[in-house]
Design an enzyme around this catalytic site. Structure first.
Site, PDB file in Angstrom:
ATOM      1  N   VAL A   1       4.120   6.194  -6.343  1.00 28.21           N
ATOM      2  CA  VAL A   1       3.065   5.708  -7.413  1.00 28.21           C
ATOM      3  C   VAL A   1       2.441   6.852  -7.968  1.00 28.21           C
ATOM      4  O   VAL A   1       1.911   6.680  -8.981  1.00 28.21           O
ATOM      5  CB  VAL A   1       2.287   4.586  -6.791  1.00 28.21           C
ATOM      6  CG1 VAL A   1       1.279   4.305  -7.794  1.00 28.21           C
ATOM      7  CG2 VAL A   1       2.757   3.230  -6.306  1.00 28.21           C
TER       8      VAL A   1
ATOM      9  N   CYS B   1      -3.198   7.435   6.855  1.00 27.24           N
ATOM     10  CA  CYS B   1      -2.290   8.345   6.045  1.00 27.24           C
ATOM     11  C   CYS B   1      -2.473   9.859   7.064  1.00 27.24           C
ATOM     12  O   CYS B   1      -1.520  10.467   6.863  1.00 27.24           O
ATOM     13  CB  CYS B   1      -2.880   8.989   4.626  1.00 27.24           C
ATOM     14  SG  CYS B   1      -4.579   9.290   4.720  1.00 27.24           S
TER      15      CYS B   1
ATOM     16  N   GLY C   1      -2.520   7.145  -2.188  1.00 25.95           N
ATOM     17  CA  GLY C   1      -1.439   6.203  -1.937  1.00 25.95           C
ATOM     18  C   GLY C   1      -0.380   6.965  -1.362  1.00 25.95           C
ATOM     19  O   GLY C   1      -0.403   7.957  -0.996  1.00 25.95           O
ATOM     20  N   ASN C   2       0.977   6.403  -2.175  1.00 26.65           N
ATOM     21  CA  ASN C   2       2.118   7.177  -1.649  1.00 26.65           C
ATOM     22  C   ASN C   2       2.765   8.147  -3.002  1.00 26.65           C
ATOM     23  O   ASN C   2       2.367   7.619  -4.117  1.00 26.65           O
ATOM     24  CB  ASN C   2       3.144   5.893  -1.481  1.00 26.65           C
ATOM     25  CG  ASN C   2       3.518   5.284  -2.574  1.00 26.65           C
ATOM     26  OD1 ASN C   2       4.099   5.441  -3.501  1.00 26.65           O
ATOM     27  ND2 ASN C   2       2.881   3.715  -2.469  1.00 26.65           N
TER      28      ASN C   2
ATOM     29  N   GLU D   1      -4.565  11.866  -3.313  1.00 24.89           N
ATOM     30  CA  GLU D   1      -4.490  12.016  -1.712  1.00 24.89           C
ATOM     31  C   GLU D   1      -3.332  10.794  -1.466  1.00 24.89           C
ATOM     32  O   GLU D   1      -3.382   9.923  -1.540  1.00 24.89           O
ATOM     33  CB  GLU D   1      -5.887  11.493  -1.309  1.00 24.89           C
ATOM     34  CG  GLU D   1      -7.061  12.227  -1.725  1.00 24.89           C
ATOM     35  CD  GLU D   1      -7.188  13.287  -1.130  1.00 24.89           C
ATOM     36  OE1 GLU D   1      -6.380  13.656  -0.264  1.00 24.89           O
ATOM     37  OE2 GLU D   1      -8.032  14.174  -1.044  1.00 24.89           O
TER      38      GLU D   1
END
Length: 484
Positions: free
Chosen positions: A200, A253, A196-197, A218
């Site tokens: 978070v 991504c 994710g980002n 990741e």
């Protein structure tokens, strides 16, 4: 289409306790059992293509072609390969040691870490959810998969299919939002994988630190693409870069986030972009079945805000459809530092072109920003390729195309710095969830009479002679000439 059902905290705790008991019982350790689960995962996907495609239609209006080739296909292929190579991966290893230590049977044991938590994103909810699950199964680890609540269509399908194909005592889906994820993170896991980002990811990392739990992160970031107009075919480069922005409407991504090109070549590249847009029929993207929608109203409005605030000049696209949450792939020229499109990861079908005075300035620009998940460069200049290898940092380095490195199963997929850490794909994922356990079995004097005398120098009281023997064996000093 099954309903999206949020799990209660009691259900989460029950699932956690079940998986812990399963691991302690050794259920997941036999290789035959692991191979069966991998084969079941393949069946789950192949036998339910229609319902999976429907789930993507609900969430993203994603073209079936992209679901089959970018989601289901890679997972099926890697599950099959993992089952075929599992015996080799799981085999104990005998490292090289000094001659006098060979009787100790030094061995590297491959043992599962334990129960794994996988927190996956909405943009590639099959591939990015099940790739780590493949690794967990292969390593002999039970796993809880927490898919994104932003994509309830696919998440509901996975929750419906998992217990029908995989052993529910070892593999569970937990659906929910922030409260459910927060509760999951309070539990002690043996490994956590989050995709994710960065915002978070920091929350996940802090929660993991409470239990000293190892992590695989990741993340994304702004992946640049350098266009070396002196040595590359601008038409091919433009078409490939633009294609990378159409995949899943740029919600990937490893999408090219922005392009760097010599100021003197910007006009030629823009013309090539316009030609590519005609060839890809981007003018009809709002109504086409070949393009995805933006995942949610919130993400759509975020992208619309970026478009409104940008001071770059639109050369391709710019159209939107609020009802369908669709944005035509849009390219901007003359984008400058500080522009809204350069503030954070775009994660949508917008491509800013940033002109630079020379290639050295492009490299300096990349190095002045957080390390990207992947760095792209279109060039045939061997010196520039080497400079990018030596002078930049990124999770991956990809020349003369975009995204395609993801299709090579044997390359590690990983970030660096702000774009994450840890590796995935096949054995790399297996290794993330596997403990390398050292083992030795030193014979007693009664069974091999030379071992105890050889070790006798270590026992007190120390003498000059025994100290010298130990120092030589340790490598602190060279052996006396007489001993050679």
């Amino acid at each position: 289409m099954p309903d999206f059902k949020i799990n209660t905290t009691d259900e989460i705790d029950a699932a956690y306790n079940t998986l812990q008991a399963t691991f302690r019982a050794g259920t997941t350790r036999p290789l035959a059992w692991r191979k069966h689960q991998l084969n079941q995962l393949v069946l789950m996907l192949r036998e339910n293509i229609e319902s999976i495609v429907q789930g993507f239609s609900v969430d993203l209006r994603k073209p079936p072609a992209e679901v089959l080739t970018g989601e289901i296909g890679p997972v099926v292929r890697r599950a099959i390969q993992s089952a075929a190579q599992l015996d080799a991966w799981a085999s104990d290893e005998s490292p090289q040691v000094r001659e006098w230590q060979r009787t100790w049977s030094p061995t590297i044991l491959k043992r599962p870490k334990g129960v794994v938590l996988v927190i996956s994103p909405w943009n590639y909810p099959i591939f990015l959810s099940l790739q780590p699950v493949i690794g967990a199964i292969s390593a002999g680890c039970p796993a809880v998969l927490k898919p994104s609540e932003i994509g309830p269509g696919v998440s509901s399908v996975l929750a419906d299919l998992f217990p029908k194909y995989l052993d529910p005592s070892a593999y569970r889906i937990i659906n929910g939002g922030v409260p459910e994820t927060t509760h999951l993170l309070k539990l002690k896991w043996d490994h956590i994988t989050y995709t994710g980002n960065g915002t978070v990811a920091r929350i996940v990392a802090r929660a993991a630190a409470e239990h000293l739990t190892p992590l695989t992160l990741e993340l994304g970031g702004k992946s640049p693409v350098i266009i070396d107009a002196n040595t590359t075919d601008l038409k091919i480069a433009a078409k490939r870069v633009l294609w990378g922005k159409t995949l899943n409407a740029g919600q990937i991504c490893v999408a090219p986030d922005y392009a760097l090109i010599l100021r003197s070549a910007q006009d030629a590249f823009v013309e090539a972009i316009k030609e590519a847009a005609v060839e890809l029929r981007l003018d009809g993207a709002l109504a086409s079945d070949s393009y995805s929608s933006i995942i949610s109203d919130g993400h759509y409005m975020r992208l619309r805000s970026l478009m409104t605030k940008s001071l770059g000049n639109v050369v391709v696209g710019g159209s939107t459809d609020d009802a369908k949450r669709r944005i035509t792939p849009t390219v901007y020229r003359d984008v400058k530092e500080g522009d809204s499109l350069l503030e954070g990861e775009i994660f949508g079908p917008l491509l800013p072109i940033v002109p630079v005075d020379d290639i050295r300035q492009a490299i300096e620009y990349i190095n002045a920003h957080p390390h990207p998940l992947v760095l792209y460069a279109f060039t045939e200049d061997a010196e520039l390729k080497q400079a990018l290898r030596d002078e930049t940092k990124s999770g991956g380095l990809h020349f003369n195309d975009v995204v395609q490195h993801m299709s090579i199963d044997t390359l590690p997929f990983s970030g660096v710095g702000e774009s994450g850490y840890g590796s995935q794909a096949l054995k790399y994922t297996y290794d993330e969830y596997t403990q390398l356990r050292s083992s030795v079995d030193i014979p007693l004097a009664s069974s091999v009479d030379r071992d105890e005398p050889r070790l006798s120098a270590r026992y007190p009281p120390y003498t000059p002679a025994t100290t010298q023997v130990m120092a030589v064996r340790a490598g602190a000093i060279e052996a006396p000439a007489a001993a050679l």
